[in-house]
Design a protein around this motif. Structure first.
Motif, short mmCIF file in Angstrom:
data_model
loop_
_atom_site.label_atom_id
_atom_site.label_comp_id
_atom_site.label_asym_id
_atom_site.label_seq_id
_atom_site.Cartn_x
_atom_site.Cartn_y
_atom_site.Cartn_z
N GLY A 114 21.96 -9.36 -69.89
CA GLY A 114 22.72 -9.21 -68.63
C GLY A 114 22.50 -7.78 -68.18
N ASP A 115 22.28 -6.76 -69.10
CA ASP A 115 21.95 -5.39 -68.72
C ASP A 115 20.41 -5.18 -68.55
OD1 ASP A 115 21.61 -2.50 -68.52
OD2 ASP A 115 23.45 -2.38 -69.96
N LYS A 116 20.13 -5.44 -67.23
CA LYS A 116 18.58 -5.22 -67.13
C LYS A 116 17.87 -3.93 -67.66
CE LYS A 116 16.94 -7.23 -63.13
NZ LYS A 116 17.08 -7.27 -61.67
N ALA A 117 18.80 -2.74 -67.68
CA ALA A 117 18.09 -1.45 -68.38
C ALA A 117 18.04 -1.76 -69.56
CB ALA A 117 18.92 -0.55 -67.80
N ALA A 123 12.45 -4.72 -74.63
CA ALA A 123 11.23 -5.26 -74.24
C ALA A 123 10.05 -3.90 -74.81
CB ALA A 123 10.64 -5.70 -72.74
N ARG A 124 10.34 -2.82 -74.39
CA ARG A 124 9.55 -1.85 -74.55
C ARG A 124 9.38 -1.47 -76.30
NH1 ARG A 124 12.26 2.77 -72.92
NH2 ARG A 124 11.65 2.68 -70.79
N ASN A 125 10.55 -1.52 -76.98
CA ASN A 125 10.47 -1.47 -78.17
C ASN A 125 9.78 -2.65 -79.03
OD1 ASN A 125 12.07 0.68 -78.01
ND2 ASN A 125 14.01 -0.19 -78.31
N ILE A 262 9.01 -10.63 -76.88
CA ILE A 262 10.34 -9.95 -76.44
C ILE A 262 11.52 -11.03 -76.67
CG2 ILE A 262 11.48 -9.51 -74.16
CD1 ILE A 262 8.46 -8.94 -73.14
N ALA A 263 11.41 -12.43 -76.68
CA ALA A 263 12.40 -13.32 -76.93
C ALA A 263 12.90 -13.10 -78.22
CB ALA A 263 11.98 -14.64 -76.45
N LYS A 264 12.00 -12.98 -79.29
CA LYS A 264 12.21 -12.89 -80.63
C LYS A 264 13.16 -11.48 -80.74
CE LYS A 264 9.09 -15.61 -83.24
NZ LYS A 264 7.89 -15.99 -83.70
N ALA A 265 12.72 -10.30 -79.97
CA ALA A 265 13.42 -9.04 -80.13
C ALA A 265 14.74 -9.30 -79.96
CB ALA A 265 12.59 -8.11 -79.84
N PHE A 286 6.75 -6.25 -68.14
CA PHE A 286 7.83 -7.03 -68.04
C PHE A 286 8.76 -6.58 -66.97
CE2 PHE A 286 12.32 -6.90 -69.63
CZ PHE A 286 12.73 -7.99 -69.74
N MET A 287 9.63 -7.62 -66.50
CA MET A 287 10.51 -7.19 -65.23
C MET A 287 11.88 -7.51 -65.67
SD MET A 287 10.17 -8.06 -61.08
CE MET A 287 9.74 -9.39 -61.40
#
Ligand code: ADP
Ligand code: ADP
Ligand code: MG
Length: 445
Positions: A114-117, A123-125, A262-265, A286-287
């Motif tokens: 919910g916090d896009k930031a 995703a970056r990690n 990303i989903a796993k992370a 990724f957005m």
């Protein structure tokens, strides 16, 4: 199996969920506002409970009322649909506290995404490419100026809590920053109760390509291919298709693998969507991730043969997926047009009213997800989505022909719709050739 599910939503998605319940032998409970007494979801469900006055904040967004309705009707679980309470971590927790299963991911995942930031950071990690942008939310104007200089114009200013295309600003130069920061942050505060903003590089003429994810509570996650959602007006999707005319088999595998990572992370289970932007150079970024069923999910159902809503219900019960990535086969081509009660000639202003006459298309390869009937009065309080017209064909050519055939058969009397606009769009050369971007509709207008 659940015996009874309460559906905390209205409109076509409430009807979609109750249909899944009926297929699975589960009793459905609708909730409705005073304005929705005659709505289709209220009438079709096995049971229905009035939860308050017309305004959403007093009914569909009223957590206490929804939970009370679930307890009173002895529902085992709540399906939140999309919008409303679907991404609300507090609500998901409240369900748990009352012994009701929330059909969706864990509250922790909802909070993170919910916090896009924070989602971007996750995703970056996970090693996924992200749009170059600020490290998290911008604490103040000075930070905004410093990051803007670093990232360079044009750039996008976006609400950390944003959704539904709101709280987004395109900035072409430094002169626009100060006032845009203030107004966008205000808008975000009033829409999402959270004024935090972040910033990212503007990708020119991008395509919006998203991946459908499905995971269980045992760590299994698969992707069900992509949906091409570039045809948007003011950042809101109008027409979606799958597969994307833009993706090669290799690119699909690469993006799909990134989406699963990303989903796993994020510790994700249930149905969810990872949204990517693809630049003209074919790089992708990724957005955001939408932790819920998506409006355009039928497009994926038609090319995979998987019922996403019943899978959400199975996963919420703790059942394993029972298949792996290699078992997923994409078949043919699907398209969806969002038919709205709005007037394209008057800036797409909402045009609620009474549907005096109605003809719903049918025939080979046609599916209509809607909550309308002849004589139904579309209330002015909610979303203007009237129906989703979805088609399937062996290939894109056949799907397009079927969409044109079906759209031309769709007739409404009493309300103004965007059907004619869709027909024009289907004839657009760029669209016919699969050569379009998020800017195409704006250019067409
Ligand atoms: P999708 O990506 O599933 O097409 P949309 O972004 O079009 O979803 O949003 C689906 C519905 O949910 C719309 O009615 C939209 O207004 C609403 N919505 C999406 N995100 C939010 C949010 N954060 N807050 C409130 N409403 C939202
Ligand atoms: P929402 O949460 O409202 O759905 P998104 O972050 O998904 O917001 O962005 C909505 C749309 O805005 C995208 O589909 C795309 O068209 C556009 N957009 C968002 N970020 C960028 C960007 N960095 N560059 C260009 N267009 C963007
Ligand atoms: Mg989005």
């Amino acid at each position: 199996m659940f015996k009874k599910i309460l559906i905390a939503n209205r409109g076509e998605i409430a009807v979609r969920v109750l249909r899944a319940c009926r297929d699975m032998g589960i009793v459905s409970v609708a909730v409705y506002s005073e304005a929705d007494r005659h709505a289709l979801h209220t009438q079709l469900a096995d049971e229905s409970v009035c939860i308050g006055p017309a305004p959403s904040k007093d009914s569909y967004l009223n957590m206490k009322q929804v939970i009370s309705a679930a307890l009173a009707s002895r529902a085992d679980a709540i399906h939140p649909g999309y919008g409303y309470l679907s991404e609300n971590a507090e609500f998901a927790e409240l369900c748990g506290q009352h012994g009701i299963t929330f059909i969706g991911p864990a509250p922790k995942a909802l909070r993170l995404l919910g916090d896009k930031a924070r989602a971007i950071e996750t995703a970056r990690n996970a090693g996924a490419p992200v749009v170059p942008g600020s490290d998290g939310a911008l604490p103040d104007m000075d930070a905004a100026k410093a990051w803007a200089e670093k990232i360079g114009f044009p750039l996008m200013l976006k609400a950390a809590a944003g959704g539904g295309g709101r709280g987004i600003r395109l900035l072409r130069g430094a002169g626009e920053l100060e006032s845009a920061f203030a107004t966008a942050s205000e808008e975000a505060k009033s829409f999402f109760g959270d004024g935090r903003m972040y910033m990212e590089k503007y990708i020119e003429h991008p395509r919006h390509i998203e991946f459908q994810i499905l995971g269980d509570q045992h760590g299994n996650i698969v992707h069900l291919g992509e949906r091409e959602c570039s045809l948007q007006r003011r950042h809101q999707k109008l027409l979606e298709e799958a597969p994307s005319p833009f993706l090669t088999e290799e690119k699909r595998a690469e993006m799909g693998a990134a989406a699963v990572k990303i989903a796993k992370a994020a510790g994700y289970f249930s149905a969810g969507t990872i949204e990517f932007l693809a630049g003209a150079d074919e790089r992708f970024y990724f957005m955001e991730m939408n932790p819920r069923i998506q409006v355009e999910h039928p497009v994926t159902e038609l090319i995979t043969g998987i019922d996403l809503v019943s899978e959400q219900i199975r996963v919420a019960l703790g059942e394993p997926l029972g298949y792996i990535q290699e078992d997923i086969a994409l078949k043919g081509h699907a398209m969806e047009c969002r038919v709205n009660a709005e007037d394209p000639d008057k800036g797409f202003a909402p045009r609620p009213g009474t549907i005096n006459g109605l003809h719903v298309p049918g025939g080979p390869g046609v599916r209509v997800d809607a909550a309308i009937y002849q004589g139904y009065t579309v209330p002015p309080f909610y979303d203007s989505l009237l129906a989703k017209l979805v088609v399937h064909g062996r290939d894109r050519t056949e799907a397009l022909a079927r969409m044109k055939r079906a759209m031309a058969e769709f007739l409404f009397e009493g309300v103004v719709t965007n059907c004619d606009f869709h027909l024009k769009l289907l004839e657009h050369e760029g669209f016919r050739n699969g050569d379009y971007s998020v800017d195409t509709i704006g250019e067409l207008l």
